[in-house]
Write a protein that holds these residues in place. Structure first.
Motif, PDB file in Angstrom:
ATOM      1  N   ASP A  60      49.113 -14.739  48.150  1.00 46.33           N
ATOM      2  CA  ASP A  60      49.110 -13.325  47.783  1.00 46.33           C
ATOM      3  C   ASP A  60      48.006 -13.050  46.766  1.00 46.33           C
ATOM      4  O   ASP A  60      47.532 -13.975  46.088  1.00 46.33           O
ATOM      5  CB  ASP A  60      50.487 -12.929  47.213  1.00 46.33           C
ATOM      6  CG  ASP A  60      50.791 -11.443  47.401  1.00 46.33           C
ATOM      7  OD1 ASP A  60      49.856 -10.672  47.684  1.00 46.33           O
ATOM      8  OD2 ASP A  60      51.965 -11.058  47.262  1.00 46.33           O
ATOM      9  N   GLY A  61      47.633 -11.799  46.642  1.00 44.06           N
ATOM     10  CA  GLY A  61      46.668 -11.368  45.641  1.00 44.06           C
ATOM     11  C   GLY A  61      47.381 -11.069  44.322  1.00 44.06           C
ATOM     12  O   GLY A  61      48.592 -11.262  44.187  1.00 44.06           O
ATOM     13  N   ALA A  62      46.617 -10.589  43.344  1.00 40.25           N
ATOM     14  CA  ALA A  62      47.206 -10.217  42.055  1.00 40.25           C
ATOM     15  C   ALA A  62      46.331  -9.148  41.413  1.00 40.25           C
ATOM     16  O   ALA A  62      45.136  -9.055  41.707  1.00 40.25           O
ATOM     17  CB  ALA A  62      47.298 -11.434  41.135  1.00 40.25           C
ATOM     18  N   ASP A  63      46.947  -8.366  40.559  1.00 36.10           N
ATOM     19  CA  ASP A  63      46.177  -7.375  39.809  1.00 36.10           C
ATOM     20  C   ASP A  63      45.619  -7.971  38.524  1.00 36.10           C
ATOM     21  O   ASP A  63      44.561  -7.568  38.050  1.00 36.10           O
ATOM     22  CB  ASP A  63      47.058  -6.157  39.514  1.00 36.10           C
ATOM     23  CG  ASP A  63      47.494  -5.498  40.805  1.00 36.10           C
ATOM     24  OD1 ASP A  63      46.608  -5.170  41.611  1.00 36.10           O
ATOM     25  OD2 ASP A  63      48.710  -5.366  41.038  1.00 36.10           O
ATOM     26  N   GLU A  64      46.319  -8.932  37.955  1.00 37.66           N
ATOM     27  CA  GLU A  64      45.818  -9.661  36.780  1.00 37.66           C
ATOM     28  C   GLU A  64      46.563 -10.984  36.676  1.00 37.66           C
ATOM     29  O   GLU A  64      47.726 -11.094  37.099  1.00 37.66           O
ATOM     30  CB  GLU A  64      46.002  -8.836  35.502  1.00 37.66           C
ATOM     31  CG  GLU A  64      45.194  -9.391  34.336  1.00 37.66           C
ATOM     32  CD  GLU A  64      44.970  -8.365  33.231  1.00 37.66           C
ATOM     33  OE1 GLU A  64      45.839  -7.502  33.021  1.00 37.66           O
ATOM     34  OE2 GLU A  64      43.906  -8.455  32.568  1.00 37.66           O
ATOM     35  N   ILE A  65      45.875 -11.985  36.119  1.00 35.85           N
ATOM     36  CA  ILE A  65      46.435 -13.341  36.026  1.00 35.85           C
ATOM     37  C   ILE A  65      46.226 -13.835  34.598  1.00 35.85           C
ATOM     38  O   ILE A  65      45.117 -13.718  34.064  1.00 35.85           O
ATOM     39  CB  ILE A  65      45.690 -14.293  36.993  1.00 35.85           C
ATOM     40  CG1 ILE A  65      45.677 -13.730  38.414  1.00 35.85           C
ATOM     41  CG2 ILE A  65      46.307 -15.690  36.978  1.00 35.85           C
ATOM     42  CD1 ILE A  65      44.637 -14.371  39.321  1.00 35.85           C
ATOM     43  N   ASP A  66      47.286 -14.385  33.984  1.00 37.03           N
ATOM     44  CA  ASP A  66      47.086 -14.929  32.631  1.00 37.03           C
ATOM     45  C   ASP A  66      46.866 -16.435  32.672  1.00 37.03           C
ATOM     46  O   ASP A  66      46.838 -17.049  33.750  1.00 37.03           O
ATOM     47  CB  ASP A  66      48.194 -14.480  31.667  1.00 37.03           C
ATOM     48  CG  ASP A  66      49.519 -15.207  31.831  1.00 37.03           C
ATOM     49  OD1 ASP A  66      49.571 -16.226  32.538  1.00 37.03           O
ATOM     50  OD2 ASP A  66      50.518 -14.742  31.229  1.00 37.03           O
ATOM     51  N   SER A  67      46.746 -17.041  31.498  1.00 38.90           N
ATOM     52  CA  SER A  67      46.373 -18.459  31.443  1.00 38.90           C
ATOM     53  C   SER A  67      47.492 -19.374  31.928  1.00 38.90           C
ATOM     54  O   SER A  67      47.256 -20.555  32.188  1.00 38.90           O
ATOM     55  CB  SER A  67      45.948 -18.842  30.030  1.00 38.90           C
ATOM     56  OG  SER A  67      46.953 -18.465  29.127  1.00 38.90           O
ATOM     57  N   ASN A  68      48.715 -18.862  32.065  1.00 35.43           N
ATOM     58  CA  ASN A  68      49.835 -19.653  32.624  1.00 35.43           C
ATOM     59  C   ASN A  68      50.090 -19.326  34.097  1.00 35.43           C
ATOM     60  O   ASN A  68      51.127 -19.694  34.640  1.00 35.43           O
ATOM     61  CB  ASN A  68      51.137 -19.357  31.860  1.00 35.43           C
ATOM     62  CG  ASN A  68      51.348 -20.311  30.717  1.00 35.43           C
ATOM     63  OD1 ASN A  68      50.462 -21.096  30.403  1.00 35.43           O
ATOM     64  ND2 ASN A  68      52.510 -20.246  30.093  1.00 35.43           N
ATOM     65  N   CYS A  77      53.814  -2.972  46.564  1.00 37.25           N
ATOM     66  CA  CYS A  77      54.575  -3.881  47.459  1.00 37.25           C
ATOM     67  C   CYS A  77      55.328  -4.951  46.676  1.00 37.25           C
ATOM     68  O   CYS A  77      55.719  -5.976  47.241  1.00 37.25           O
ATOM     69  CB  CYS A  77      53.623  -4.559  48.434  1.00 37.25           C
ATOM     70  SG  CYS A  77      52.660  -3.429  49.407  1.00 37.25           S
ATOM     71  N   LEU A  78      55.514  -4.752  45.379  1.00 36.86           N
ATOM     72  CA  LEU A  78      55.970  -5.841  44.517  1.00 36.86           C
ATOM     73  C   LEU A  78      57.342  -6.405  44.882  1.00 36.86           C
ATOM     74  O   LEU A  78      57.574  -7.607  44.740  1.00 36.86           O
ATOM     75  CB  LEU A  78      55.968  -5.393  43.058  1.00 36.86           C
ATOM     76  CG  LEU A  78      56.803  -4.145  42.753  1.00 36.86           C
ATOM     77  CD1 LEU A  78      57.973  -4.479  41.876  1.00 36.86           C
ATOM     78  CD2 LEU A  78      55.926  -3.118  42.108  1.00 36.86           C
ATOM     79  N   LEU A  79      58.255  -5.598  45.372  1.00 39.89           N
ATOM     80  CA  LEU A  79      59.601  -6.112  45.675  1.00 39.89           C
ATOM     81  C   LEU A  79      59.547  -7.126  46.818  1.00 39.89           C
ATOM     82  O   LEU A  79      60.040  -8.252  46.692  1.00 39.89           O
ATOM     83  CB  LEU A  79      60.554  -4.964  46.016  1.00 39.89           C
ATOM     84  CG  LEU A  79      61.927  -5.384  46.534  1.00 39.89           C
ATOM     85  CD1 LEU A  79      62.658  -6.280  45.541  1.00 39.89           C
ATOM     86  CD2 LEU A  79      62.775  -4.159  46.862  1.00 39.89           C
ATOM     87  N   GLN A  80      58.928  -6.741  47.924  1.00 41.59           N
ATOM     88  CA  GLN A  80      58.845  -7.664  49.065  1.00 41.59           C
ATOM     89  C   GLN A  80      57.972  -8.860  48.713  1.00 41.59           C
ATOM     90  O   GLN A  80      58.235  -9.984  49.154  1.00 41.59           O
ATOM     91  CB  GLN A  80      58.296  -6.942  50.305  1.00 41.59           C
ATOM     92  CG  GLN A  80      59.164  -5.813  50.823  1.00 41.59           C
ATOM     93  CD  GLN A  80      60.546  -6.286  51.286  1.00 41.59           C
ATOM     94  OE1 GLN A  80      60.701  -7.401  51.763  1.00 41.59           O
ATOM     95  NE2 GLN A  80      61.543  -5.448  51.109  1.00 41.59           N
ATOM     96  N   GLU A  81      56.937  -8.609  47.896  1.00 43.79           N
ATOM     97  CA  GLU A  81      56.071  -9.723  47.474  1.00 43.79           C
ATOM     98  C   GLU A  81      56.859 -10.731  46.651  1.00 43.79           C
ATOM     99  O   GLU A  81      56.702 -11.947  46.808  1.00 43.79           O
ATOM    100  CB  GLU A  81      54.899  -9.193  46.646  1.00 43.79           C
ATOM    101  CG  GLU A  81      53.891  -8.417  47.469  1.00 43.79           C
ATOM    102  CD  GLU A  81      52.797  -7.772  46.642  1.00 43.79           C
ATOM    103  OE1 GLU A  81      51.727  -7.521  47.192  1.00 43.79           O
ATOM    104  OE2 GLU A  81      53.009  -7.510  45.441  1.00 43.79           O
ATOM    105  N   LYS A  82      57.719 -10.223  45.770  1.00 39.72           N
ATOM    106  CA  LYS A  82      58.479 -11.157  44.923  1.00 39.72           C
ATOM    107  C   LYS A  82      59.551 -11.877  45.734  1.00 39.72           C
ATOM    108  O   LYS A  82      59.835 -13.052  45.514  1.00 39.72           O
ATOM    109  CB  LYS A  82      59.085 -10.430  43.712  1.00 39.72           C
ATOM    110  CG  LYS A  82      59.262 -11.366  42.521  1.00 39.72           C
ATOM    111  CD  LYS A  82      59.880 -10.700  41.317  1.00 39.72           C
ATOM    112  CE  LYS A  82      58.860 -10.428  40.236  1.00 39.72           C
ATOM    113  NZ  LYS A  82      59.483 -10.016  38.944  1.00 39.72           N
TER     114      LYS A  82
END
Ligand SMILES: O=C(CO)[C@H](O)[C@H](O)COP(=O)(O)O
Length: 236
Positions: free
Chosen positions: A86-94, A104-109
């Motif tokens: 999946d893609g992401a809107d932002e990613i942190d160091s963890n 689409c966050l519900l089905q994605e999760k």
């Protein structure tokens, strides 16, 4: 002409498929957005593509699976997924992520949570190290429609700046998700890595919240496409 960003989406998606999809994998989660277009494309080019069943994360994702002539499945039938991309809107160091820019966050999760391996693909603008640093639209939160006003108040009380995502200009009134709900985008400023889990729990505890776009400790790996044509891989 293809832009550098578009090229970086393609190279990271192709690398993620080539390095992670194994002969024993049968069920694949396909995320949503513009980067996973290249995930579906790459899988669609594989000579053994018929061995896979692909589980979509929404309407657009389902169309990608159909357009690339992949076998379409669903979570009701296949509750255990071997690998999801999946893609992401932002990613942190963890590798915590903000997701849901495409609502689409519900089905994605659901798909990510059902997957043994969850791989993020994104261009390098998304990998900022701290959520809220580059993505200024806020954390997407899917809510039951008649709870939106109550939840706006509750999000303000925990320090957020929430707004209901408008459907304009395509639709007067709010965006309606694939599940018939509203999306609230809530800006919390920069969210320190150590605070992401706690913030997610606070939002999830609000009655009427269906799911949040904070994906905490879900991704094992991220493939980041850089503008110079290289791919950076990050694992946790
Ligand atoms: O979470 C999402 C949709 O709800 C997308 O995965 C996210 O918005 C990233 O999209 P893109 O690959 O187009 O940048």
């Amino acid at each position: 002409m293809t832009s550098l960003v578009e090229k970086s989406k393609k190279i990271c998606a192709y690398a993620a498929v080539d390095e992670n999809l194994k002969p024993n994998h049968k069920i694949i989660g396909i995320g949503s957005g513009s980067t996973v277009v290249y995930i579906a494309e790459r899988i669609g080019h594989l000579p053994n593509k018929d061995q896979f069943t692909c589980i979509p994360t929404g309407f657009q994702s389902k169309q990608l699976i159909i357009d690339n002539k992949l076998n379409l499945g669903n979570l009701e039938e296949f509750s255990k997924i071997d690998i999801a991309f999946d893609g992401a809107d932002e990613i942190d160091s963890n590798l915590n992520c903000i997701k849901g820019g495409g609502a689409c966050l519900l089905q994605e999760k659901l798909v990510a949570d059902s997957a043994d391996n969850f791989i993020i693909v994104a261009d390098d603008r998304k990998s900022t190290g701290v959520l809220g640093k580059g993505w200024k639209k806020g954390v997407p939160i899917e809510v039951v429609p008649n709870a939106y006003n109550k939840i706006l108040n509750e999000l303000s009380k925990i320090g957020g700046n929430p707004t209901v995502r408008p459907g304009t200009p395509a639709k007067a009134g709010p965006v309606i998700t694939d599940n018939g709900n509203f999306i609230i985008d809530c800006d919390f400023g920069e969210i320190p890595v150590a605070d992401v889990k706690d913030l997610n729990s606070k939002i999830k505890a609000m009655v009427g919240v269906v799911e949040t776009g904070l994906f905490v400790n879900m991704a094992q790996k991220a493939y980041i496409g850089n503008a110079d044509g290289t791919v950076t891989t990050v694992s946790v």
